[in-house]
Design a protein around this motif. Structure first.
Motif, PDB file in Angstrom:
ATOM      1  N   GLN A 232       0.820  -1.223   0.000  1.00  0.00           N
ATOM      2  CA  GLN A 232       0.000   0.000   0.000  1.00  0.00           C
ATOM      3  C   GLN A 232       0.847   1.263   0.000  1.00  0.00           C
ATOM      4  N   ALA A 233       2.158   1.112   0.273  1.00  0.00           N
ATOM      5  CA  ALA A 233       3.037   2.291   0.285  1.00  0.00           C
ATOM      6  C   ALA A 233       4.391   1.919  -0.287  1.00  0.00           C
ATOM      7  N   ILE A 234       5.002   2.879  -0.965  1.00  0.00           N
ATOM      8  CA  ILE A 234       6.327   2.678  -1.547  1.00  0.00           C
ATOM      9  C   ILE A 234       7.195   3.880  -1.199  1.00  0.00           C
ATOM     10  N   ILE A 235       8.508   3.732  -1.370  1.00  0.00           N
ATOM     11  CA  ILE A 235       9.397   4.881  -1.161  1.00  0.00           C
ATOM     12  C   ILE A 235      10.330   5.033  -2.352  1.00  0.00           C
ATOM     13  N   SER A 236      10.378   6.251  -2.889  1.00  0.00           N
ATOM     14  CA  SER A 236      11.307   6.527  -3.988  1.00  0.00           C
ATOM     15  C   SER A 236      12.329   7.570  -3.526  1.00  0.00           C
ATOM     16  N   ASN A 237      13.252   7.887  -4.420  1.00  0.00           N
ATOM     17  CA  ASN A 237      14.387   8.705  -4.031  1.00  0.00           C
ATOM     18  C   ASN A 237      14.320  10.082  -4.690  1.00  0.00           C
ATOM     19  N   ALA A 238      14.117  11.101  -3.860  1.00  0.00           N
ATOM     20  CA  ALA A 238      13.899  12.458  -4.375  1.00  0.00           C
ATOM     21  C   ALA A 238      15.102  12.982  -5.156  1.00  0.00           C
ATOM     22  N   PHE A 239      16.283  12.763  -4.623  1.00  0.00           N
ATOM     23  CA  PHE A 239      17.500  13.262  -5.261  1.00  0.00           C
ATOM     24  C   PHE A 239      17.687  12.645  -6.654  1.00  0.00           C
ATOM     25  N   ILE A 240      17.555  11.331  -6.717  1.00  0.00           N
ATOM     26  CA  ILE A 240      17.736  10.629  -8.005  1.00  0.00           C
ATOM     27  C   ILE A 240      16.681  11.099  -9.015  1.00  0.00           C
ATOM     28  N   LEU A 241      15.406  11.165  -8.580  1.00  0.00           N
ATOM     29  CA  LEU A 241      14.329  11.567  -9.505  1.00  0.00           C
ATOM     30  C   LEU A 241      14.475  13.016  -9.957  1.00  0.00           C
ATOM     31  N   SER A 242      15.048  13.854  -9.084  1.00  0.00           N
ATOM     32  CA  SER A 242      15.186  15.266  -9.463  1.00  0.00           C
ATOM     33  C   SER A 242      16.239  15.448 -10.555  1.00  0.00           C
TER      34      SER A 242
ATOM     35  N   ARG B  25      17.126  12.741 -12.785  1.00  0.00           N
ATOM     36  CA  ARG B  25      16.513  12.026 -13.902  1.00  0.00           C
ATOM     37  C   ARG B  25      15.229  11.377 -13.452  1.00  0.00           C
ATOM     38  N   PRO B  26      14.083  11.610 -14.049  1.00  0.00           N
ATOM     39  CA  PRO B  26      13.890  12.346 -15.297  1.00  0.00           C
ATOM     40  C   PRO B  26      13.963  13.863 -15.151  1.00  0.00           C
ATOM     41  N   GLY B  27      13.958  14.401 -13.922  1.00  0.00           N
ATOM     42  CA  GLY B  27      13.932  15.847 -13.712  1.00  0.00           C
ATOM     43  C   GLY B  27      12.568  16.272 -13.199  1.00  0.00           C
ATOM     44  N   LEU B  28      12.576  17.310 -12.359  1.00  0.00           N
ATOM     45  CA  LEU B  28      11.325  17.749 -11.739  1.00  0.00           C
ATOM     46  C   LEU B  28      10.312  18.251 -12.761  1.00  0.00           C
ATOM     47  N   ASP B  29      10.784  18.862 -13.843  1.00  0.00           N
ATOM     48  CA  ASP B  29       9.850  19.396 -14.841  1.00  0.00           C
ATOM     49  C   ASP B  29       8.991  18.279 -15.431  1.00  0.00           C
TER      50      ASP B  29
ATOM     51  N   ILE C 179       8.222  15.294 -13.978  1.00  0.00           N
ATOM     52  CA  ILE C 179       7.286  14.756 -12.969  1.00  0.00           C
ATOM     53  C   ILE C 179       6.138  15.745 -12.734  1.00  0.00           C
ATOM     54  N   LYS C 180       6.482  17.037 -12.701  1.00  0.00           N
ATOM     55  CA  LYS C 180       5.450  18.067 -12.497  1.00  0.00           C
ATOM     56  C   LYS C 180       4.454  18.106 -13.663  1.00  0.00           C
ATOM     57  N   LYS C 181       4.968  17.896 -14.865  1.00  0.00           N
ATOM     58  CA  LYS C 181       4.097  17.918 -16.044  1.00  0.00           C
ATOM     59  C   LYS C 181       2.988  16.871 -15.935  1.00  0.00           C
ATOM     60  N   PHE C 182       3.292  15.760 -15.295  1.00  0.00           N
ATOM     61  CA  PHE C 182       2.303  14.685 -15.129  1.00  0.00           C
ATOM     62  C   PHE C 182       1.417  14.896 -13.899  1.00  0.00           C
ATOM     63  N   GLY C 183       1.746  15.923 -13.103  1.00  0.00           N
ATOM     64  CA  GLY C 183       0.931  16.198 -11.920  1.00  0.00           C
ATOM     65  C   GLY C 183       1.454  15.551 -10.655  1.00  0.00           C
ATOM     66  N   GLY C 184       2.684  15.014 -10.720  1.00  0.00           N
ATOM     67  CA  GLY C 184       3.292  14.457  -9.513  1.00  0.00           C
ATOM     68  C   GLY C 184       3.666  12.998  -9.667  1.00  0.00           C
ATOM     69  N   ILE C 185       4.302  12.495  -8.638  1.00  0.00           N
ATOM     70  CA  ILE C 185       4.863  11.134  -8.672  1.00  0.00           C
ATOM     71  C   ILE C 185       3.787  10.069  -8.859  1.00  0.00           C
TER      72      ILE C 185
ATOM     73  N   ALA D  95      16.798  22.878  -0.757  1.00  0.00           N
ATOM     74  CA  ALA D  95      16.561  22.209  -2.044  1.00  0.00           C
ATOM     75  C   ALA D  95      15.821  20.896  -1.824  1.00  0.00           C
ATOM     76  N   CYS D  96      16.178  20.215  -0.766  1.00  0.00           N
ATOM     77  CA  CYS D  96      15.546  18.937  -0.428  1.00  0.00           C
ATOM     78  C   CYS D  96      14.041  19.116  -0.215  1.00  0.00           C
ATOM     79  N   ALA D  97      13.662  20.223   0.445  1.00  0.00           N
ATOM     80  CA  ALA D  97      12.242  20.513   0.689  1.00  0.00           C
ATOM     81  C   ALA D  97      11.522  20.854  -0.620  1.00  0.00           C
ATOM     82  N   VAL D  98      12.142  21.716  -1.420  1.00  0.00           N
ATOM     83  CA  VAL D  98      11.535  22.152  -2.691  1.00  0.00           C
ATOM     84  C   VAL D  98      11.330  20.953  -3.626  1.00  0.00           C
ATOM     85  N   ILE D  99      12.346  20.109  -3.718  1.00  0.00           N
ATOM     86  CA  ILE D  99      12.291  18.948  -4.621  1.00  0.00           C
ATOM     87  C   ILE D  99      11.166  17.995  -4.219  1.00  0.00           C
ATOM     88  N   GLN D 100      11.075  17.713  -2.935  1.00  0.00           N
ATOM     89  CA  GLN D 100      10.064  16.724  -2.508  1.00  0.00           C
ATOM     90  C   GLN D 100       8.644  17.285  -2.639  1.00  0.00           C
ATOM     91  N   GLU D 101       8.486  18.580  -2.430  1.00  0.00           N
ATOM     92  CA  GLU D 101       7.156  19.167  -2.648  1.00  0.00           C
ATOM     93  C   GLU D 101       6.783  19.107  -4.126  1.00  0.00           C
TER      94      GLU D 101
END
Ligand SMILES: [Zn+2]
Length: 365
Positions: free
Chosen positions: A52-62, A64-68, A70-76, A126-132
């Protein structure tokens, strides 16, 4: 956000509600999907294991593929097609790798971008901004992770630095749609673990993680550190033991008051042919399973055990067929999720001690 529904000794079962309104029963286990996927398993597979829950890595995702993207799709959740709850780890742990890490300073973690080799600094802000931006349900605050076995002074510096970083993270983070968990550190030094908890308890955060355990110390040491760490924390908030995922470690940690787990352990072992069964680990690659008609685990109700023999799965693994890794990964994650459900029920029914004893007896058969 978190209610404790039943408790037996230190073991407890409760309900964690994230800001979207989704709920999950504790204790629970999260498979690790660093880059947005659990190796060898689709999100539909994960749902079929009762994850029911998973954990991904904010630093790695930021990176690749990049925050832009992930944001384009509306989030993780939308990007990776995950309807459940998602946590993001800050990624501080990954930066410890010698090919990334340049140094840790007051400002943050200095590292070399693994893809373009540029020098970067990862700050708590940056850690806060990326995860939000990623939009996970629970964000982990950046901590100064220290390798196992480091000396006392380095550990002491790490907890003070983590405290300063936690405050900076909280100033930046808006807290509107995301819970935030702070991280307890201190290696195997009881006084530092206690101090770290005292500092965390002063802050307005939603939950506590215990980091830097399960990486080389004995199980007894790990449980001792859990005990001293949770003593100083608000008992009404959830406690997450990071990176621990073997069946016995989970049961013993639940007995010591842990509510949340994540680990690569089940899937990593699965890919190496190390199968979880009620009677302990089974090495499916051994010659004795060559023509075995038995399922991986005779007591398992998963779709792999209902369908395939040990002989067939051994054949797939020894010939390095991808489906073999998929089947063993599915079974091991299903096994852990079944264990979590049974632990929840045992605590709710006041039978945790009996369940734990019974599990240990069967495991060591
Ligand atoms: Zn199974």
């Amino acid at each position: 956000m978190f209610t404790i529904d039943a408790q037996q000794g230190q073991a407890r079962t409760g309900t964690l509600t994230v800001k979207s309104g989704k709920t999950i029963t504790t204790p629970f286990f999260m498979p690790v999907c660093t880059k947005g996927t659990v190796k060898m398993l689709t999100s539909k597979d994960l749902l079929a294991t009762s994850t029911q829950a998973i954990i991904s890595n904010a630093f790695i995702l930021s990176i690749r593929p990049g925050l832009d993207v992930i944001k384009k799709f509306g989030g993780i959740h939308e990007f990776i097609d995950w309807p459940g709850i998602s946590f993001t780890d800050s990624g501080g742990f990954q930066m410890l790798q010698p090919n990334f890490l340049l140094g840790v300073g007051k400002r943050g973690i200095h590292f070399r971008n693994p893809f373009d080799k540029n020098k970067m600094v990862f700050t708590p802000e940056a850690c806060a901004v990326i995860q939000e931006a990623i939009g996970s349900d629970v964000a982990m605050i950046l901590d100064d992770v220290v390798h196992y076995g480091q000396e006392y002074d380095r550990m002491a510096l790490a907890i003070m630095r983590t405290q300063a970083w936690t405050k900076r993270f909280l100033i930046t983070h808006t807290r509107e749609k995301q819970l935030v968990f702070g991280i307890n550190q201190g290696g195997t030094f009881a006084d530092l673990r206690r101090k770290s908890s005292q500092l965390l308890a002063e802050l307005d955060i939603d939950g506590y993680a215990i980091g830097g355990l399960g990486i080389g110390e004995s199980r007894e040491q790990m449980l001792d550190m859990i005990d001293v760490s949770i003593e100083e924390l608000d008992p009404k908030k959830p406690r997450y033991l990071m990176g621990v995922g073997s069946p016995l470690d989970i049961i013993e940690s639940v007995a010591h008051g842990i509510d949340i787990f994540d680990s690569r352990f089940p899937t990593m072992n699965a890919r190496h042919g190390r199968i979880f069964t009620r009677k302990g680990f089974l090495d499916i690659k051994k010659a004795k399973h060559r023509d075995s008609e038995l399922p991986l685990d005779e007591n398992c109700t998963c779709r792999v055990c209902a369908t395939y023999s040990r002989a067939f799965i051994r054949h797939l693994l020894t010939t390095d067929e991808r489906t073999g890794h998929q089947y063993t990964s599915f079974h091991n994650v299903f096994f852990i999720q079944q264990l979590m459900t049974e632990l929840q029920q045992a605590i709710a029914q006041g039978q945790f001690d009996e369940y734990r004893q019974q599990f240990l007896v069967e495991w060591h058969q």
